[in-house]
Design an enzyme around this catalytic site. Structure first.
Site, mmCIF file in Angstrom:
data_model
loop_
_atom_site.group_PDB
_atom_site.id
_atom_site.type_symbol
_atom_site.label_atom_id
_atom_site.label_comp_id
_atom_site.label_asym_id
_atom_site.label_seq_id
_atom_site.Cartn_x
_atom_site.Cartn_y
_atom_site.Cartn_z
ATOM 1 N N GLN A 1 85.265 12.745 31.237
ATOM 2 C CA GLN A 1 85.011 13.147 32.710
ATOM 3 C C GLN A 1 84.422 11.801 33.388
ATOM 4 O O GLN A 1 83.025 11.605 33.133
ATOM 5 C CB GLN A 1 84.203 14.406 32.673
ATOM 6 C CG GLN A 1 83.722 14.828 34.209
ATOM 7 C CD GLN A 1 82.697 15.952 34.089
ATOM 8 O OE1 GLN A 1 81.808 16.014 33.357
ATOM 9 N NE2 GLN A 1 82.668 16.590 35.178
ATOM 10 N N GLY A 2 85.105 11.239 34.360
ATOM 11 C CA GLY A 2 84.507 10.006 35.013
ATOM 12 C C GLY A 2 83.897 10.478 36.569
ATOM 13 O O GLY A 2 84.653 10.343 37.587
ATOM 14 N N TYR A 3 82.901 11.225 36.385
ATOM 15 C CA TYR A 3 82.248 11.444 37.615
ATOM 16 C C TYR A 3 81.038 10.620 37.973
ATOM 17 O O TYR A 3 81.031 9.942 39.227
ATOM 18 C CB TYR A 3 81.687 13.018 37.831
ATOM 19 C CG TYR A 3 82.560 14.068 38.212
ATOM 20 C CD1 TYR A 3 84.009 13.845 37.892
ATOM 21 C CD2 TYR A 3 82.241 15.308 38.588
ATOM 22 C CE1 TYR A 3 84.960 15.094 38.041
ATOM 23 C CE2 TYR A 3 83.116 16.141 38.756
ATOM 24 C CZ TYR A 3 84.407 16.228 38.630
ATOM 25 O OH TYR A 3 85.300 17.288 39.053
ATOM 26 N N SER A 4 79.897 10.594 37.096
ATOM 27 C CA SER A 4 78.684 10.078 37.670
ATOM 28 C C SER A 4 78.909 8.425 37.568
ATOM 29 O O SER A 4 79.705 7.732 36.935
ATOM 30 C CB SER A 4 77.720 10.314 36.402
ATOM 31 O OG SER A 4 77.687 11.914 36.399
ATOM 32 N N GLU B 1 82.503 24.267 34.687
ATOM 33 C CA GLU B 1 81.907 23.480 33.890
ATOM 34 C C GLU B 1 80.381 24.519 33.721
ATOM 35 O O GLU B 1 79.949 24.445 32.625
ATOM 36 C CB GLU B 1 81.482 22.210 34.308
ATOM 37 C CG GLU B 1 80.637 21.310 33.601
ATOM 38 C CD GLU B 1 80.454 19.840 33.879
ATOM 39 O OE1 GLU B 1 80.693 19.581 34.966
ATOM 40 O OE2 GLU B 1 79.617 19.068 33.199
ATOM 41 N N ASN C 1 69.215 20.949 36.721
ATOM 42 C CA ASN C 1 68.729 22.503 37.177
ATOM 43 C C ASN C 1 68.105 22.607 38.430
ATOM 44 O O ASN C 1 68.194 23.655 39.170
ATOM 45 C CB ASN C 1 67.995 23.042 36.061
ATOM 46 C CG ASN C 1 68.875 23.346 34.711
ATOM 47 O OD1 ASN C 1 69.766 23.094 34.729
ATOM 48 N ND2 ASN C 1 68.346 24.119 33.919
ATOM 49 N N GLU C 2 67.377 21.416 38.983
ATOM 50 C CA GLU C 2 67.086 21.188 40.218
ATOM 51 C C GLU C 2 68.053 21.618 41.401
ATOM 52 O O GLU C 2 67.986 22.185 42.357
ATOM 53 C CB GLU C 2 66.208 20.143 40.443
ATOM 54 C CG GLU C 2 64.929 20.094 39.644
ATOM 55 C CD GLU C 2 64.941 19.580 38.237
ATOM 56 O OE1 GLU C 2 66.194 18.805 38.026
ATOM 57 O OE2 GLU C 2 64.058 19.676 37.496
HETATM 58 C C1 LIG Z 1 73.834 14.013 27.802
HETATM 59 C C2 LIG Z 1 74.624 14.051 29.346
HETATM 60 C C3 LIG Z 1 75.882 13.824 29.254
HETATM 61 C C4 LIG Z 1 76.358 13.599 30.498
HETATM 62 N N1 LIG Z 1 77.979 13.509 30.467
HETATM 63 C C5 LIG Z 1 78.521 13.268 31.757
HETATM 64 C C6 LIG Z 1 80.038 13.147 31.632
HETATM 65 O O1 LIG Z 1 80.538 13.387 30.373
HETATM 66 N N2 LIG Z 1 80.619 12.767 32.568
HETATM 67 C C7 LIG Z 1 79.792 12.365 33.860
HETATM 68 O O2 LIG Z 1 80.306 12.128 35.060
HETATM 69 N N3 LIG Z 1 78.446 12.422 33.923
HETATM 70 C C8 LIG Z 1 77.888 13.043 32.888
HETATM 71 N N4 LIG Z 1 76.363 13.054 32.670
HETATM 72 C C9 LIG Z 1 75.595 12.746 34.015
HETATM 73 C C10 LIG Z 1 75.126 13.811 34.758
HETATM 74 O O3 LIG Z 1 76.131 14.632 35.492
HETATM 75 C C11 LIG Z 1 74.116 13.440 35.510
HETATM 76 O O4 LIG Z 1 73.100 12.803 34.929
HETATM 77 C C12 LIG Z 1 73.389 14.280 36.471
HETATM 78 O O5 LIG Z 1 74.309 14.822 37.517
HETATM 79 C C13 LIG Z 1 72.237 13.876 37.243
HETATM 80 O O6 LIG Z 1 72.343 12.616 37.873
HETATM 81 P P1 LIG Z 1 71.561 11.155 37.668
HETATM 82 O O7 LIG Z 1 71.442 11.140 36.458
HETATM 83 O O8 LIG Z 1 72.160 10.302 38.394
HETATM 84 O O9 LIG Z 1 70.080 11.875 38.275
HETATM 85 P P2 LIG Z 1 69.621 11.726 39.813
HETATM 86 O O10 LIG Z 1 70.470 12.414 40.413
HETATM 87 O O11 LIG Z 1 69.023 10.333 40.157
HETATM 88 O O12 LIG Z 1 68.332 12.686 39.689
HETATM 89 C C14 LIG Z 1 66.885 12.409 39.218
HETATM 90 C C15 LIG Z 1 65.935 13.671 39.339
HETATM 91 O O13 LIG Z 1 65.897 13.986 40.659
HETATM 92 C C16 LIG Z 1 66.180 15.088 40.756
HETATM 93 N N5 LIG Z 1 67.010 15.603 42.256
HETATM 94 C C17 LIG Z 1 67.882 14.587 42.693
HETATM 95 N N6 LIG Z 1 68.226 14.997 43.857
HETATM 96 C C18 LIG Z 1 67.646 16.232 44.207
HETATM 97 C C19 LIG Z 1 67.404 17.158 45.236
HETATM 98 N N7 LIG Z 1 68.161 16.879 46.193
HETATM 99 N N8 LIG Z 1 66.639 17.946 45.287
HETATM 100 C C20 LIG Z 1 65.854 18.287 44.120
HETATM 101 N N9 LIG Z 1 65.768 17.267 42.877
HETATM 102 C C21 LIG Z 1 66.437 16.290 43.000
HETATM 103 C C22 LIG Z 1 67.243 15.837 39.891
HETATM 104 O O14 LIG Z 1 67.067 16.976 39.632
HETATM 105 C C23 LIG Z 1 66.689 14.888 38.557
HETATM 106 O O15 LIG Z 1 65.450 15.410 38.022
HETATM 107 C C24 LIG Z 1 75.807 13.339 31.521
HETATM 108 C C25 LIG Z 1 74.425 13.531 31.558
HETATM 109 C C26 LIG Z 1 73.703 13.506 30.227
HETATM 110 C C27 LIG Z 1 72.262 13.683 30.090
#
Ligand SMILES: Cc1cc2nc3c(=O)[nH]c(=O)nc-3n(C[C@H](O)[C@H](O)[C@H](O)COP(=O)(O)OP(=O)(O)OC[C@H]3O[C@@H](n4cnc5c(N)ncnc54)[C@H](O)[C@@H]3O)c2cc1C
Length: 384
Positions: A124-127, A242, A370-371
């Site tokens: 999955q290439g989202y992030s 998901e 979860n937030e």
């Molecule tokens: C083990 C693992 C596997 C993963 N696999 C995939 C994958 O296969 N493909 C893929 O595309 N992605 C994957 N991810 C990425 C995952 O979807 C992202 O890490 C996640 O969406 C959070 O984004 P971020 O890491 O950029 O954190 P950020 O968005 O930078 O968030 C940092 C912190 O700020 C909080 N925050 C941010 N915005 C808000 C808001 N508006 N209100 C309240 N709190 C907020 C968040 O809850 C978090 O605690 C994976 C992540 C992990 C850890």
């Protein structure tokens, strides 16, 4: 909602249980969340595929068994209780439903059958480094040139990209208007020149995650799913699927069962009322989560989408996975510290507990933190 299983469902359970007993390979071992041994995992998925049970949530016309929501639930419970890991979700529970709803006929014919047989693996290439919770800020660019898109950018945290044959990607095809409107959904062959994968090792000591760099990657325009600019709608549809599957009720029951066994084996822990109370609290929370999951299943069985309840399931499901692994680690004491070479008589659930605990820190992050799920609930359910 009727909570009793019909005689047909009970017969179905007996059939699945018998098959699992005879077919779950010993070496597959219990899941910690993400499988970490490629060949054993793939062999297991192909075995399920040959039986027609891998794409167990899919209708018959696309290579699934066409089970009811209740049968799917029973199957997943029996799979977990047999100690087998969940199957890779990217093709089965993410891309599959997307293609069934938004894919054209050629895409369905080309991509769905190999997923159902366990022959092609997806990631999955989202992030991206600057786009996680705020996914719509993604920058990976796809520019149409003739009958191809030329893709440039970077994805991150891409689970098992190093195992995958294909990646489904959110890409930016336009910078005009609101940022959500310029996103499209592309299917990319991982063997295409210009794709570079760099490993990321996580706190559990494993390599599940990767960075994926895309430099002038040529993707046939026929690999666009839906319309150009429809990617955000598709992405949101995929995420509700998901999140429902991330709740992991059946796997938590399996881990609870193992914890009960380990405690019963220990003459001190088994007599300690504080430990008994801790296990009982976890068990009650798990039962409550199971009923919420069953309510969602009931809605799906009646043809309604999982909806915002999938966010609630994701929050409670992952909190519980973390709480169970924390109890396994704390009750394991020194036996749960792998670097102390625990004595052979340490129960296996305690010996593997620190790795499981460390891995599961990520469960409240992946699939949308979860937030963010709480924000979704506040908006959709509470209308805030
Ligand atoms: C083990 C693992 C596997 C993963 N696999 C995939 C994958 O296969 N493909 C893929 O595309 N992605 C994957 N991810 C990425 C995952 O979807 C992202 O890490 C996640 O969406 C959070 O984004 P971020 O890491 O950029 O954190 P950020 O968005 O930078 O968030 C940092 C912190 O700020 C909080 N925050 C941010 N915005 C808000 C808001 N508006 N209100 C309240 N709190 C907020 C968040 O809850 C978090 O605690 C994976 C992540 C992990 C850890």
């Amino acid at each position: 909602m009727n909570l009793d299983f019909s005689p047909e469902d009970q017969a179905f359970r007996a059939e699945v249980r018998a098959w699992m007993r005879d077919n779950v390979p010993q070496q597959v071992g219990p899941a910690i969340g993400i499988p970490s041994h490629k060949e054993t995992q793939f062999a297991w998925e192909r075995k399920l595929g040959a039986k027609g049970w891998l794409a167990y949530t899919w209708p018959k016309e696309y290579g699934g068994p066409g089970w009811t929501a209740t049968q799917q639930y029973i199957f997943d419970t029996e799979r977990a209780l047999a100690g087998a890991p969940p199957c890779g979700p990217f093709g089965l529970s993410m891309l599959g439903p997307v293609l069934m709803r938004y894919g054209n006929e050629a895409q369905k014919q080309r991509y769905l059958p190999p997923i159902a047989r366990g022959e092609e693996f997806w990631c999955q290439g989202y992030s991206e480094p600057g786009a996680g919770s705020d996914l719509a800020s993604l920058k990976t660019r796809a520019i149409r040139e003739g009958d191809h898109y030329i893709v440039n950018g970077q994805k991150i945290w891409t689970t098992q990209a190093h195992w995958a044959d294909f990646i489904f990607c959110l890409v930016r095809t336009s910078n005009d208007g609101p940022k959500q409107k310029g996103i499209s959904f592309l299917l990319i062959d991982m063997a295409t020149p210009g794709i570079e994968i760099r490993p990321i090792t996580t706190i559990d000591g494993h390599h599940h995650l990767n960075e994926v760099f895309l430099t002038d990657v040529r993707v046939p325009a026929e690999n666009l799913v839906g319309e150009e600019g429809q990617g955000w709608t598709i992405a949101k549809y995929l995420l509700t699927h998901e999140r429902t599957s991330i709740a992991g009720v059946a796997d938590s029951y399996y881990q609870m069962g193992r914890l009960h066994e380990a405690v019963a084996d220990d003459p001190v822990l088994s007599q300690d009322p504080v430990v008994t109370r801790r296990l009982a609290t976890l068990e009650v929370d798990l039962m409550a989560l199971e009923y919420t999951n069953l309510r969602t299943l009931d809605r799906v069985a009646k043809g309604q989408p999982p909806g915002s309840e999938s966010s609630g399931l994701k929050i409670k499901g992952t909190e519980l996975q973390q709480a169970i692994s924390e109890a396994q680690m704390e009750l394991g004491g020194l036996g749960a510290l792998p670097w102390l070479s625990p004595a052979e008589d340490v129960h296996p659930v305690f010996a593997g507990a620190t790795q499981r605990y460390n891995f599961l820190r990520a469960s409240s992050i992946y699939g949308g933190t979860n937030e963010i799920q709480k924000n979704v609930l506040a908006k959709l359910l509470l209308q805030l």
